[in-house]
Design a protein around this motif. Structure first.
Motif, PDB file in Angstrom:
ATOM      1  N   ARG A 435       0.838  -1.214   0.000  1.00  0.00           N
ATOM      2  CA  ARG A 435       0.000   0.000   0.000  1.00  0.00           C
ATOM      3  C   ARG A 435       0.869   1.259   0.000  1.00  0.00           C
ATOM      4  O   ARG A 435       0.620   2.199  -0.765  1.00  0.00           O
ATOM      5  CB  ARG A 435      -0.925  -0.018   1.213  1.00  0.00           C
ATOM      6  CG  ARG A 435      -1.792   1.228   1.350  1.00  0.00           C
ATOM      7  CD  ARG A 435      -2.686   1.136   2.570  1.00  0.00           C
ATOM      8  NE  ARG A 435      -3.326   2.413   2.870  1.00  0.00           N
ATOM      9  CZ  ARG A 435      -4.036   2.661   3.961  1.00  0.00           C
ATOM     10  NH1 ARG A 435      -4.216   1.681   4.863  1.00  0.00           N
ATOM     11  NH2 ARG A 435      -4.565   3.859   4.169  1.00  0.00           N
ATOM     12  N   PHE A 436       1.884   1.266   0.844  1.00  0.00           N
ATOM     13  CA  PHE A 436       2.768   2.424   0.900  1.00  0.00           C
ATOM     14  C   PHE A 436       3.459   2.655  -0.436  1.00  0.00           C
ATOM     15  O   PHE A 436       3.494   3.778  -0.958  1.00  0.00           O
ATOM     16  CB  PHE A 436       3.811   2.248   2.006  1.00  0.00           C
ATOM     17  CG  PHE A 436       4.955   3.219   1.910  1.00  0.00           C
ATOM     18  CD1 PHE A 436       4.765   4.570   2.133  1.00  0.00           C
ATOM     19  CD2 PHE A 436       6.227   2.781   1.556  1.00  0.00           C
ATOM     20  CE1 PHE A 436       5.803   5.482   2.017  1.00  0.00           C
ATOM     21  CE2 PHE A 436       7.282   3.675   1.446  1.00  0.00           C
ATOM     22  CZ  PHE A 436       7.064   5.031   1.681  1.00  0.00           C
ATOM     23  N   LEU A 437       4.026   1.607  -1.014  1.00  0.00           N
ATOM     24  CA  LEU A 437       4.773   1.750  -2.254  1.00  0.00           C
ATOM     25  C   LEU A 437       3.871   2.199  -3.401  1.00  0.00           C
ATOM     26  O   LEU A 437       4.283   3.005  -4.251  1.00  0.00           O
ATOM     27  CB  LEU A 437       5.469   0.429  -2.601  1.00  0.00           C
ATOM     28  CG  LEU A 437       6.613   0.028  -1.654  1.00  0.00           C
ATOM     29  CD1 LEU A 437       7.000  -1.434  -1.871  1.00  0.00           C
ATOM     30  CD2 LEU A 437       7.820   0.941  -1.848  1.00  0.00           C
ATOM     31  N   THR A 438       2.636   1.711  -3.427  1.00  0.00           N
ATOM     32  CA  THR A 438       1.697   2.126  -4.473  1.00  0.00           C
ATOM     33  C   THR A 438       1.401   3.620  -4.369  1.00  0.00           C
ATOM     34  O   THR A 438       1.418   4.358  -5.379  1.00  0.00           O
ATOM     35  CB  THR A 438       0.386   1.327  -4.352  1.00  0.00           C
ATOM     36  OG1 THR A 438       0.665  -0.058  -4.567  1.00  0.00           O
ATOM     37  CG2 THR A 438      -0.639   1.804  -5.375  1.00  0.00           C
ATOM     38  N   GLU A 439       1.126   4.083  -3.157  1.00  0.00           N
ATOM     39  CA  GLU A 439       0.807   5.497  -2.978  1.00  0.00           C
ATOM     40  C   GLU A 439       2.039   6.383  -3.169  1.00  0.00           C
ATOM     41  O   GLU A 439       1.936   7.491  -3.713  1.00  0.00           O
ATOM     42  CB  GLU A 439       0.199   5.726  -1.595  1.00  0.00           C
ATOM     43  CG  GLU A 439      -1.095   4.968  -1.346  1.00  0.00           C
ATOM     44  CD  GLU A 439      -2.237   5.424  -2.251  1.00  0.00           C
ATOM     45  OE1 GLU A 439      -2.110   6.458  -2.919  1.00  0.00           O
ATOM     46  OE2 GLU A 439      -3.272   4.728  -2.294  1.00  0.00           O
ATOM     47  N   PHE A 440       3.190   5.903  -2.748  1.00  0.00           N
ATOM     48  CA  PHE A 440       4.424   6.662  -2.943  1.00  0.00           C
ATOM     49  C   PHE A 440       4.698   6.842  -4.436  1.00  0.00           C
ATOM     50  O   PHE A 440       5.039   7.940  -4.894  1.00  0.00           O
ATOM     51  CB  PHE A 440       5.591   5.948  -2.257  1.00  0.00           C
ATOM     52  CG  PHE A 440       6.887   6.711  -2.292  1.00  0.00           C
ATOM     53  CD1 PHE A 440       7.162   7.678  -1.340  1.00  0.00           C
ATOM     54  CD2 PHE A 440       7.837   6.464  -3.274  1.00  0.00           C
ATOM     55  CE1 PHE A 440       8.354   8.390  -1.361  1.00  0.00           C
ATOM     56  CE2 PHE A 440       9.031   7.162  -3.316  1.00  0.00           C
ATOM     57  CZ  PHE A 440       9.294   8.141  -2.339  1.00  0.00           C
ATOM     58  N   ALA A 441       4.540   5.764  -5.194  1.00  0.00           N
ATOM     59  CA  ALA A 441       4.749   5.838  -6.646  1.00  0.00           C
ATOM     60  C   ALA A 441       3.797   6.845  -7.282  1.00  0.00           C
ATOM     61  O   ALA A 441       4.194   7.618  -8.160  1.00  0.00           O
ATOM     62  CB  ALA A 441       4.570   4.462  -7.270  1.00  0.00           C
ATOM     63  N   ALA A 442       2.538   6.845  -6.840  1.00  0.00           N
ATOM     64  CA  ALA A 442       1.555   7.775  -7.405  1.00  0.00           C
ATOM     65  C   ALA A 442       1.951   9.225  -7.110  1.00  0.00           C
ATOM     66  O   ALA A 442       1.807  10.097  -7.974  1.00  0.00           O
ATOM     67  CB  ALA A 442       0.177   7.466  -6.845  1.00  0.00           C
TER      68      ALA A 442
END
Length: 448
Positions: A435-442
């Motif tokens: 979840r963190f990595l997905t939002e960070f990428a966005a």
């Protein structure tokens, strides 16, 4: 002639801080509560984020607001085994119903916890003194170092934070220019391998510390202690190469001083592979201070000493802390050890941390405003820079607050306030990481 007091270098403002001038832009209920708060709180209290969240519940690595929105906590190291861990909650509740008093009475639980705790340290460190906060533990450590050595000089890194008592605020450059450093304090640059000639950081740190010792001598001070946290969290998170602390220990001891390891942030399995951050560097400090994660949010801290250092101090100097080592805090601390051991959080921090760092390195590839990923275990820093490659605290604040808008909580640190600080509870799991990595990428893709 004694020089004027050292003054810490100018520092960026709290990059993830709330500006009270923006209160009218907030939800009316939140704004009203903040306004009430400002009328009764001292001026030193600050709120996180441009839009401060109000939380009513926590569980594992998650915090929830009054509407039930789930925020992923990728910042708070205090609840190291997770918010409201049931084993810690039950232990504190049970003890509150039974007894809560101080260490001047014989109590089996306090002794048994102290035995368990010192068993986690190298065999040279066998004596514990309990306090309530890391500031108090560092204050006591400095007091003992000055007593044992007969010296006053202290060396810290240029972005260090070690607490808020008068004694330790004077060795905490990160507090800013409003808190002058003591005349007896010298700072050395952070252990950034990029600033070391030929990449030899160990040799460069030896040179810096030796020069600081010489400058102290030149102004009439002998060295009492070098104080550092082994992840250099307030300097911007510097963990590698392993071993660069060893020559510092050698220089400090040769000058008659002690090495104090402030493990409040890197301790209790945080950096993976070992219980304490200093162990990654294969050194044994003279004094270790611990706090915050020790009770998972219940106030408890300690200083751990080599026995030969504390014996004379204890004979001649009276030290007692009314609430340090109280029965309820000890119950919380014992429960934290139970969870760290039973849930294998040392290896977990190492494994999840490696995945996070590797994934972050892949994500920042091609983003010119993200320069480097550093860290160990579940303590990670990411440099945010501008188009010229210079530190960009404004950009860091934008990322921190954009993530907050997506209900992901991180912070920033470093001498310039441009290092993203990623430091979740140790129960942070694979789903949390995804979840963190997905939002960070966005967020970072949206900045291009």
């Amino acid at each position: 002639m004694t020089p004027p007091p050292s003054v810490n270098s100018s520092r960026a403002p709290m990059v993830n801080g709330f500006d009270p001038a923006d209160v009218d832009r907030l939800d009316p209920q939140v704004a009203e509560l903040i306004q009430r708060r400002s009328k009764v709180f001292g001026p030193g209290y600050r709120l996180f984020y441009r839009e401060p969240p109000e939380f009513v519940r926590g569980e594992a690595a998650h915090l929830f607001d009054a509407d039930g929105n789930d925020y992923l906590d990728v910042y708070n190291n205090v609840p190291c085994v997770g918010h409201c861990h049931p084993h810690v909650v039950e232990a504190v509740h049970r003890q509150m119903q039974t007894l809560n008093t101080n260490t001047r009475y014989v109590q089996r639980a306090v002794v048994e916890y102290a035995e368990r705790l010192v068993a986690k340290f190298p065999s040279e460190l066998t004596r514990a003194t309990f306090t309530c906060t890391g500031s108090e533990a560092n204050d006591l450590a400095l007091r003992l170092a000055k007593y044992v050595t007969g010296n006053e000089g202290v060396i810290v890194t240029e972005g260090a934070y070690h607490g808020l008592t008068t004694e330790v605020a004077a060795i905490s450059p990160s507090l800013g220019t409003g808190t002058p450093l003591g005349r007896h304090v010298r700072v050395v640059a952070a252990p950034d391998r990029r600033t070391a000639p030929d990449g030899d950081l160990a040799a460069e740190m030896r040179r810096r510390v030796r020069a600081a010792i010489a400058d102290l001598h030149r102004h009439g001070y002998r060295l009492a202690a070098f104080v550092a946290d082994s992840i250099f969290s307030s300097d911007g998170v510097f963990a590698d190469p392993v071993g660069f602390l060893q020559p510092i220990v050698e220089e400090v001891h040769a000058a008659g001083g002690l090495y104090i390891a402030d493990e409040v942030q890197p301790g209790f399995c945080r950096t993976g592979q070992s219980w304490w951050g200093f162990q990654r560097h294969r050194i044994v400090p003279d004094i270790v201070t611990i706090g915050k994660p020790m009770g998972n949010g219940i106030p408890i801290a300690a200083a751990i000493f080599r026995p030969e250092l504390i014996e004379e101090f204890d004979r001649n100097v009276r030290y007692f802390n009314t609430f340090g080592g109280n029965t309820v805090s000890i119950a919380a601390a014992g429960a934290v050890l139970d969870v760290l051991e039973s849930e294998g959080l040392l290896s977990h921090a190492d494994e999840v941390g490696q995945v996070l760092r590797g994934s972050l390195e892949g994500l920042i590839d091609g983003h010119s405003t993200l320069a480097e990923v550093r860290g160990a275990g579940l303590f990670i820093g990411v440099d945010v820079v501008d188009g010229a490659g210079e530190p960009d605290p404004v950009g860091a604040a934008d990322i921190v607050n954009s993530l907050r808008d997506r209900r992901i909580l991180i912070s920033a640190s470093g001498l310039h306030g441009n290092v993203l600080k990623i430091r979740p509870p140790l129960v942070f799991n694979d789903a949390d990481a995804d979840r963190f990595l997905t939002e960070f990428a966005a967020v970072i893709d949206g900045r291009d």
